[in-house]
Design an enzyme around this catalytic site. Structure first.
Site, PDB file in Angstrom:
ATOM      1  N   GLY A  31      35.561 -17.178  27.547  1.00 55.85           N
ATOM      2  CA  GLY A  31      34.525 -17.618  27.438  1.00 55.85           C
ATOM      3  C   GLY A  31      35.784 -19.567  27.978  1.00 55.85           C
ATOM      4  O   GLY A  31      36.324 -19.471  28.546  1.00 55.85           O
ATOM      5  N   HIS A  37      33.079 -20.163  36.182  1.00 53.95           N
ATOM      6  CA  HIS A  37      32.637 -19.163  35.943  1.00 53.95           C
ATOM      7  C   HIS A  37      31.024 -19.557  35.673  1.00 53.95           C
ATOM      8  O   HIS A  37      30.141 -18.678  35.638  1.00 53.95           O
ATOM      9  CB  HIS A  37      32.926 -19.509  33.904  1.00 53.95           C
ATOM     10  CG  HIS A  37      33.745 -19.270  33.609  1.00 53.95           C
ATOM     11  ND1 HIS A  37      34.921 -20.078  33.058  1.00 53.95           N
ATOM     12  CD2 HIS A  37      35.085 -17.809  33.079  1.00 53.95           C
ATOM     13  CE1 HIS A  37      36.032 -20.088  32.449  1.00 53.95           C
ATOM     14  NE2 HIS A  37      35.989 -17.886  32.799  1.00 53.95           N
ATOM     15  N   GLY A 149      35.897 -13.650  39.053  1.00 60.75           N
ATOM     16  CA  GLY A 149      36.285 -14.566  40.201  1.00 60.75           C
ATOM     17  C   GLY A 149      37.499 -13.854  40.625  1.00 60.75           C
ATOM     18  O   GLY A 149      38.200 -13.209  41.129  1.00 60.75           O
ATOM     19  N   LYS A 151      39.945 -15.703  41.756  1.00 60.14           N
ATOM     20  CA  LYS A 151      41.085 -16.102  41.300  1.00 60.14           C
ATOM     21  C   LYS A 151      42.110 -15.442  41.573  1.00 60.14           C
ATOM     22  O   LYS A 151      43.332 -14.707  41.396  1.00 60.14           O
ATOM     23  CB  LYS A 151      40.801 -17.534  40.590  1.00 60.14           C
ATOM     24  CG  LYS A 151      42.081 -18.191  40.336  1.00 60.14           C
ATOM     25  CD  LYS A 151      41.734 -19.406  39.823  1.00 60.14           C
ATOM     26  CE  LYS A 151      41.749 -18.506  38.039  1.00 60.14           C
ATOM     27  NZ  LYS A 151      43.206 -18.281  37.208  1.00 60.14           N
ATOM     28  N   GLN A 155      43.561  -8.612  39.385  1.00 58.03           N
ATOM     29  CA  GLN A 155      42.331  -7.887  38.499  1.00 58.03           C
ATOM     30  C   GLN A 155      41.257  -7.913  38.904  1.00 58.03           C
ATOM     31  O   GLN A 155      40.530  -7.004  38.599  1.00 58.03           O
ATOM     32  CB  GLN A 155      41.994  -9.311  37.897  1.00 58.03           C
ATOM     33  CG  GLN A 155      40.870  -9.023  37.080  1.00 58.03           C
ATOM     34  CD  GLN A 155      40.230  -9.741  35.678  1.00 58.03           C
ATOM     35  OE1 GLN A 155      41.574 -10.520  34.529  1.00 58.03           O
ATOM     36  NE2 GLN A 155      39.190 -11.078  35.546  1.00 58.03           N
ATOM     37  N   SER A 188      41.000 -21.368  32.758  1.00 55.49           N
ATOM     38  CA  SER A 188      40.874 -22.102  31.389  1.00 55.49           C
ATOM     39  C   SER A 188      42.539 -22.688  31.417  1.00 55.49           C
ATOM     40  O   SER A 188      42.343 -23.360  30.599  1.00 55.49           O
ATOM     41  CB  SER A 188      40.417 -20.992  30.512  1.00 55.49           C
ATOM     42  OG  SER A 188      39.089 -21.090  30.755  1.00 55.49           O
ATOM     43  N   ARG A 189      43.302 -22.002  32.031  1.00 54.77           N
ATOM     44  CA  ARG A 189      44.568 -22.554  31.408  1.00 54.77           C
ATOM     45  C   ARG A 189      44.994 -24.292  32.152  1.00 54.77           C
ATOM     46  O   ARG A 189      46.279 -24.365  31.873  1.00 54.77           O
ATOM     47  CB  ARG A 189      45.709 -22.155  31.846  1.00 54.77           C
ATOM     48  CG  ARG A 189      45.616 -20.115  31.089  1.00 54.77           C
ATOM     49  CD  ARG A 189      46.734 -19.017  31.047  1.00 54.77           C
ATOM     50  NE  ARG A 189      46.218 -18.639  30.529  1.00 54.77           N
ATOM     51  CZ  ARG A 189      46.229 -16.619  29.778  1.00 54.77           C
ATOM     52  NH1 ARG A 189      45.717 -16.444  31.400  1.00 54.77           N
ATOM     53  NH2 ARG A 189      46.399 -16.607  29.226  1.00 54.77           N
TER      54      ARG A 189
HETATM   55  O1  PAF Z   1      38.907 -12.774  33.721  1.00 54.91           O
HETATM   56  C1  PAF Z   1      39.045 -13.114  32.358  1.00 54.91           C
HETATM   57  O2  PAF Z   1      38.276 -13.988  31.729  1.00 54.91           O
HETATM   58  C2  PAF Z   1      39.512 -11.952  32.056  1.00 54.91           C
HETATM   59  O3  PAF Z   1      40.463 -10.837  32.445  1.00 54.91           O
HETATM   60  C3  PAF Z   1      37.975 -10.330  31.693  1.00 54.91           C
HETATM   61  C4  PAF Z   1      37.575  -9.963  32.567  1.00 54.91           C
HETATM   62  C5  PAF Z   1      37.425 -11.060  31.099  1.00 54.91           C
HETATM   63  C6  PAF Z   1      38.561 -10.024  30.232  1.00 54.91           C
HETATM   64  O4  PAF Z   1      39.051 -10.146  29.332  1.00 54.91           O
END
Ligand code: PAF
Length: 279
Positions: A31, A37, A149, A151, A155, A188-189
């Site tokens: 969110g 996003h 993403g 970025k 991940q 978001s941060r």
């Molecule tokens: O990248 C993110 O916003 C989060 O790490 C994700 C992939 C939604 C998992 O909570």
């Protein structure tokens, strides 16, 4: 756009779409949506017939003393943005629906090795929280394709490995980092930054691009790394790491490495920023 909070209702909706032969895309988020996003939703619309976005601030990926409680929760604003982008369904489950037995009892999905380096070294168990919740969201939504993403390079890499190694029939699509006009990667941060810090923050991307130029002009990696760490410190950052890695393995580059990625994580005041650049 429909907003759902209940997994059973979500499953029925997605099953109905699938019975009509529709291809389903998933855009998982926490969110507080920004243009980064929204670019994922726009790409998802090109790749699938229906787009499901999720908003879930996942407690399992936040460590002790991190910003889980203060993480911005802006559901109404996010709904407007998703609706405007043509998102079909927003799934925003409560914590109890995702972790019915509590997070301490939760079965965990973990990608070994790569989850403990780089950001995983400074945020122990963070990536186990990510891979566990992403697995759960995959099982709940059952998408054909999921978008993340670039970025969050590490991940994305870990999610690709997890999907492949657990034989999940889902295409994982990485989408380019969206940047502010001064180069700062959207996050978001960024909203945590003070006016003065917001002025300094784009230095992180300038340091990445100048480091890429130094590599291309033949400077030894160790010197590039030291130069970048010095520049980050001089700008007012406390770096967690600045690393030059093989873009396809995230390990130290070797002779045969085809592509490199420069990865950085650094604190500016109380805000931890990450960014990367592939060369
Ligand atoms: O990248 C993110 O916003 C989060 O790490 C994700 C992939 C939604 C998992 O909570």
């Amino acid at each position: 756009m429909i907003t759902l909070h209940d997994v059973i209702v979500l499953r029925a909706r997605v099953a109905d779409w699938k019975s009509q032969g529709k291809r389903v895309a998933l855009v998982p988020t926490m969110g507080n949506l920004h243009s980064g996003h929204i670019s994922l939703v726009e790409r998802a619309k090109e790749l699938a017939d229906v787009v499901v976005s999720t908003i879930f601030v996942n407690p399992m990926q936040f460590g002790e003393g991190e910003d889980f409680d203060s993480y911005p929760r802006t559901l109404e604003d996010d709904q407007l943005k998703l609706e405007a982008a043509g998102n079909d369904l927003l799934f925003a489950p409560p914590v109890e629906a995702v972790y019915p037995n509590g997070k301490a009892q939760q079965t965990t999905v973990s990608v070994p090795g790569v989850s403990s380096i780089l950001c995983g070294a400074s945020r122990p168990r963070h990536f186990d929280g990510v891979t566990t919740v992403v697995t759960k969201l995959f099982n709940m939504v059952q998408p054909d394709v999921a978008l993340f993403g670039e970025k969050d390079y590490q991940q994305l890499y870990i999610i690709r490995r997890m999907t492949e190694e657990l034989s999940m029939p889902i295409d994982i699509i990485g989408c380019p980092t969206q940047r502010e006009s001064d180069g700062l990667a959207m996050s978001s941060r960024n909203g945590y930054l003070t006016t003065e810090e917001r002025h300094i923050a784009p230095r992180i991307y300038q340091i990445l691009t100048s480091s890429a130029e130094s590599i291309q002009s033949g400077m030894p990696f160790a010197d590039v790394q030291q130069q970048a760490l010095n520049a980050l410190g001089e700008a007012g950052f406390s770096p967690d790491y600045f690393e030059i890695r093989d873009a396809d393995t995230l390990l130290e580059p070797v002779e045969s490495s085809d592509a490199l990625v420069l990865l950085v994580a650094a604190r500016l005041g109380s805000t931890r920023l990450i960014d990367n650049l592939r060369i």
